[in-house]
Design a protein around this motif. Structure first.
Motif, short mmCIF file in Angstrom:
data_model
loop_
_atom_site.label_atom_id
_atom_site.label_comp_id
_atom_site.label_asym_id
_atom_site.label_seq_id
_atom_site.Cartn_x
_atom_site.Cartn_y
_atom_site.Cartn_z
N HIS A 1 0.84 -1.21 0.00
CA HIS A 1 0.00 0.00 0.00
C HIS A 1 0.87 1.25 0.00
O HIS A 1 1.98 1.27 0.53
N VAL A 2 0.34 2.27 -0.67
CA VAL A 2 0.97 3.59 -0.73
C VAL A 2 0.22 4.46 0.29
O VAL A 2 -0.97 4.72 0.13
N PRO A 3 0.91 4.90 1.35
CA PRO A 3 0.20 5.56 2.45
C PRO A 3 -0.58 6.82 2.04
O PRO A 3 -1.75 6.94 2.40
N ILE A 4 0.05 7.74 1.32
CA ILE A 4 -0.63 8.99 0.96
C ILE A 4 -0.62 9.16 -0.55
O ILE A 4 -1.66 9.22 -1.19
N ALA A 5 0.54 9.25 -1.10
CA ALA A 5 0.73 9.41 -2.54
C ALA A 5 2.19 9.07 -2.81
O ALA A 5 3.01 9.09 -1.89
N ARG A 6 2.52 8.78 -4.05
CA ARG A 6 3.89 8.42 -4.40
C ARG A 6 4.86 9.52 -3.97
O ARG A 6 4.62 10.70 -4.25
N GLY A 7 5.90 9.11 -3.28
CA GLY A 7 6.92 10.07 -2.87
C GLY A 7 6.60 10.82 -1.59
O GLY A 7 7.44 11.55 -1.10
N VAL A 8 5.38 10.64 -1.07
CA VAL A 8 4.98 11.43 0.10
C VAL A 8 5.15 10.61 1.38
O VAL A 8 4.62 9.51 1.50
N THR A 9 5.90 11.16 2.31
CA THR A 9 6.15 10.52 3.61
C THR A 9 5.07 10.95 4.59
O THR A 9 4.85 12.15 4.77
N PRO A 10 4.39 9.99 5.21
CA PRO A 10 3.32 10.38 6.12
C PRO A 10 3.79 10.45 7.58
O PRO A 10 4.66 9.70 8.00
N GLY A 11 3.15 11.32 8.34
CA GLY A 11 3.21 11.22 9.79
C GLY A 11 2.32 10.07 10.22
O GLY A 11 1.56 9.50 9.43
N SER A 12 2.42 9.70 11.49
CA SER A 12 1.68 8.54 11.99
C SER A 12 0.17 8.76 11.95
O SER A 12 -0.59 7.83 11.68
N GLY A 13 -0.25 9.98 12.23
CA GLY A 13 -1.68 10.26 12.25
C GLY A 13 -2.33 10.01 10.90
O GLY A 13 -3.19 9.13 10.76
N PRO A 14 -1.91 10.74 9.87
CA PRO A 14 -2.51 10.51 8.56
C PRO A 14 -2.29 9.08 8.06
O PRO A 14 -3.17 8.53 7.38
N ALA A 15 -1.15 8.48 8.38
CA ALA A 15 -0.90 7.11 7.91
C ALA A 15 -1.95 6.16 8.48
O ALA A 15 -2.48 5.30 7.77
N HIS A 16 -2.29 6.32 9.75
CA HIS A 16 -3.31 5.45 10.34
C HIS A 16 -4.70 5.76 9.79
O HIS A 16 -5.49 4.86 9.54
N LEU A 17 -4.99 7.03 9.62
CA LEU A 17 -6.30 7.37 9.06
C LEU A 17 -6.50 6.69 7.71
O LEU A 17 -7.59 6.19 7.41
N GLY A 18 -5.45 6.65 6.90
CA GLY A 18 -5.54 5.94 5.62
C GLY A 18 -5.92 4.49 5.81
O GLY A 18 -6.81 3.97 5.13
N LEU A 19 -5.26 3.82 6.75
CA LEU A 19 -5.57 2.40 7.01
C LEU A 19 -7.01 2.22 7.50
O LEU A 19 -7.61 1.17 7.29
N PHE A 20 -7.53 3.25 8.16
CA PHE A 20 -8.90 3.16 8.67
C PHE A 20 -9.92 3.53 7.57
O PHE A 20 -11.11 3.61 7.83
N GLY A 21 -9.43 3.81 6.37
CA GLY A 21 -10.32 4.12 5.26
C GLY A 21 -10.68 5.59 5.15
O GLY A 21 -11.60 5.95 4.42
N TYR A 22 -9.95 6.44 5.86
CA TYR A 22 -10.21 7.88 5.82
C TYR A 22 -9.15 8.55 4.96
O TYR A 22 -7.95 8.48 5.30
N ASP A 23 -9.56 9.20 3.90
CA ASP A 23 -8.60 9.90 3.04
C ASP A 23 -7.79 10.87 3.90
O ASP A 23 -8.33 11.83 4.44
N PRO A 24 -6.49 10.63 4.00
CA PRO A 24 -5.70 11.40 4.96
C PRO A 24 -5.50 12.86 4.58
O PRO A 24 -5.13 13.66 5.44
N VAL A 25 -5.76 13.21 3.35
CA VAL A 25 -5.64 14.62 2.99
C VAL A 25 -6.99 15.32 3.22
O VAL A 25 -7.06 16.41 3.78
N GLU A 26 -8.05 14.64 2.83
CA GLU A 26 -9.39 15.20 3.09
C GLU A 26 -9.62 15.32 4.61
O GLU A 26 -10.14 16.33 5.08
N TYR A 27 -9.23 14.30 5.34
CA TYR A 27 -9.40 14.30 6.80
C TYR A 27 -8.10 14.67 7.48
O TYR A 27 -7.59 13.93 8.31
N GLU A 28 -7.58 15.81 7.09
CA GLU A 28 -6.30 16.20 7.67
C GLU A 28 -6.48 16.61 9.13
O GLU A 28 -7.44 17.29 9.48
#
Lengths: 399, 399
Positions: free
Chosen positions: B59-86
């Motif tokens: 899986h690609v956490p946020i987008a290609r080349g983008v390093t996530p913090g732990s918060g947005p990375a987990h939101l992604g796994l929970f099915g929450y778009d980490p940029v929309e739900y910043e």
């Protein structure tokens, strides 16, 4: 790609990226190469070494199944969504000859052509007149005056020229006058707006001037497009970019995104080495290097020539590596399969070397290995973030 | 991901999903591990058995080349778009210590720091004061009263604390006062709005209180963020979710999406086994299990420790499997390559076991096999639908 995300994360640092584009690099397996692609058949020890120590992948230039022109294909590699940042052919043509376009300029391509007594097009290229002849005709057209608008006509090459209309509230909703095939009359300029009137007047006046200049006794126009200014790579990605390209078209696209277009002396791969060196010494942190011959040989349907073009690049590659860029990416803007003699939609192999990479997935640079490379398959617009990440130029998103 | 599609298709049924996140799992090949990643080098018979009977992917956490913090990375796994739900840093910090944030609360991180006589920051961490000392200082600051607003100051750890302002129409358009480096003065709070005035007043009053408490004689604030409530996983996916995490940060992110945060007694992997068991017995149909040590060892640049952290998890894995979840997914929130000692953008291996899967593509859980696994490479937000599908929790789209 999330709109504006990379811009938010972009960092300025001292790392330097070299993006080498082997135009039309991608191909499909070819019988006379033993079922290999030109990239697979070519002897490329230097690229293979980079592949071994780096990571491979495939990029999709626009969208699956969509074949790009050179302009949008390059914009994608520069991180500009090629559909959002669509550039008309007229604008690309004017940029390609270095014409200093301004926001709102209306540009179109010109073909000098031959029409018969009945006004039917008998040769869309006017027998491919010389560039010299083209310049002469263009200077005749330079005298055309149209009320309230500046008209600039510039020679391009052989039968090709371009025209730019400046001033006033111009629109690019203007049809091509080029019928696209011989045996037809030029298409009249439709529409009743001011821009259509201007183009119609230009068409009529040019017809009068050219009438006695058989075979170039008429001109066809296509690709009307308004120029709009793009945000620069510095503004978007904090990259002070330079372009090292020999062909006007690529210099034009590079200037569109604010790259510093370097002079190449001599106009050879050797001259390009010096230009890249100078660009890096001048503090540019991204250098775009364009290598044309792979595409030309693809369009000629000449696999052996494409193999040679790739090998030529590989031989010079160490010269670029001696300049010690921190990140080197090698790819094509699109595929130009020799059997098609055309651009195609096939994904394009990419190599990234430098920065922390998942190595160990590839031992040479080829379409086959690129497909199973550790970078995976991604949109061309993702290449810029991947290169920036490798160069430490993207901050973390969130905490 | 099509917005709202998964929500429309979500079904309630009796199946139970265990999502195990090995924080920072992904890595890159490491010389001292013989060119293998920690996951590849670790002896993981239980994970390998799941991989053999299940399916792998990346899986690609946020987008290609983008390093996530732990918060947005987990939101992604929970099915929450980490940029929309910043989520802003201040909010993550407050959630991380279990502070019951309300919609509209304004939160920021605090660093106690040292300033010299001229007001210049000489140590951004106040010599890393003890957590004990931090608590003491925070209780002094607790007395700060500001007209029309509730002020909550909470200790976090060592020199770190956080502040929440409640009530009134607050804005988070407030600059960091942390200059980010020593040798500079704290940045004044700019802006003229009510929120800026409140923060300025807090800054001044805290300065007065801290003045005699060298080395912690000043405080810096950063990451101002308003809390907004997110739709819960129950509302979006009809999942009654529970979280089994030992670290405040992950408990905080889980609570943000409405997960029931379970107590863990003792606060060890063993305690987590009991908590998962209890959560499943209580009828939770998704349990998020968080295992931190892989990330910490990656940030320490310690491959051997990362191998151990993964092996520790593998040893306990059968205990979780005995609880007979219908679907088990194992992945990381992001990569934390040991050579980088940082989070990175590299895609993260995923394993899904349970439900009908395309098996037979993998024999162990590793980055290499994940790249060629039958799940392919996908955005982190696609993991939730893939787990739900495996658990029979998504109805058909259309007839």
């Amino acid at each position: 790609m999330y709109k504006g995300l990379i811009e938010r994360l972009a960092l300025k640092n001292g790392s330097r990226i070299l993006l080498a584009v082997l135009d039309g690099l991608g191909d499909i397996p070819i019988g006379e190469l033993g079922g290999r692609t030109p990239l697979e058949a070519a002897s490329t020890p230097n690229l293979d070494r980079l592949a071994t120590g780096g990571a491979l992948g495939m990029h999709v230039p626009i969208a699956r199944g969509v074949t790009p022109g050179s302009g949008p294909a390059h914009l994608g590699l520069f991180g500009y969504d090629p559909v959002e940042y669509e550039v008309g052919r007229g604008v690309l043509s004017a940029l390609g000859i270095g014409f200093p376009l301004r926001h709102g300029d209306l540009a179109a391509r010109i073909n000098f052509c031959t029409v018969d007594g009945a006004g039917v097009v008998t040769d869309r290229r006017a027998g491919r007149i010389s560039t010299e002849k083209c310049r002469e005709l263009v200077s005749l057209l330079g005298g055309i005056g149209i009320q309230g608008v500046e008209v600039h006509v510039m020679p391009v090459k052989e039968h090709r020229a371009c025209v730019v209309f400046r001033n006033g509230d111009l629109s690019d909703d203007i049809n091509d006058t080029d019928p696209g095939l011989v045996g037809e009359r030029p298409v009249p300029v439709n529409g009743s707006g001011r821009s259509s009137e201007i183009v119609r007047e230009f068409q009529e006046k040019s017809a009068g001037i050219l009438a006695g200049h058989h075979p170039a006794n008429f001109l066809l126009m296509r690709g009307f497009a308004l120029h709009r200014e793009f945000p620069t790579m510095e503004e978007r990605f904090r990259l002070n970019a330079a372009a090292v390209a020999l062909y006007p078209m690529y210099r034009g696209v590079a200037s569109l995104v604010g790259m510093n277009v370097m002079a190449c002396e001599p106009e050879t791969l050797e001259g390009q080495v010096h230009a890249v060196e100078l660009a890096l010494r001048k503090g540019h942190d991204l250098v775009f290097l364009h290598h044309k011959p792979a595409d030309s040989s693809g369009e000629d349907g000449n696999p052996a020539a494409k193999v040679s073009a790739i090998e030529d690049f590989d031989r010079v590659l160490p010269r670029f590596l001696e300049l010690k860029p921190d990140v080197v990416a090698v790819t094509g803007d699109h595929s130009t399969p020799c059997p098609m003699k055309l651009h195609s939609w096939h994904p394009v192999p990419v190599l990234i070397h430098g920065g922390p990479q998942r190595t160990g997935y590839s031992s040479c640079f080829s379409e086959k290995q690129a497909l199973s490379g550790s970078l995976g398959t991604f949109l061309s617009t993702d290449l810029m973030p991947l290169m920036m990440a490798a160069g430490g130029k993207l901050s973390k998103f969130g905490a």
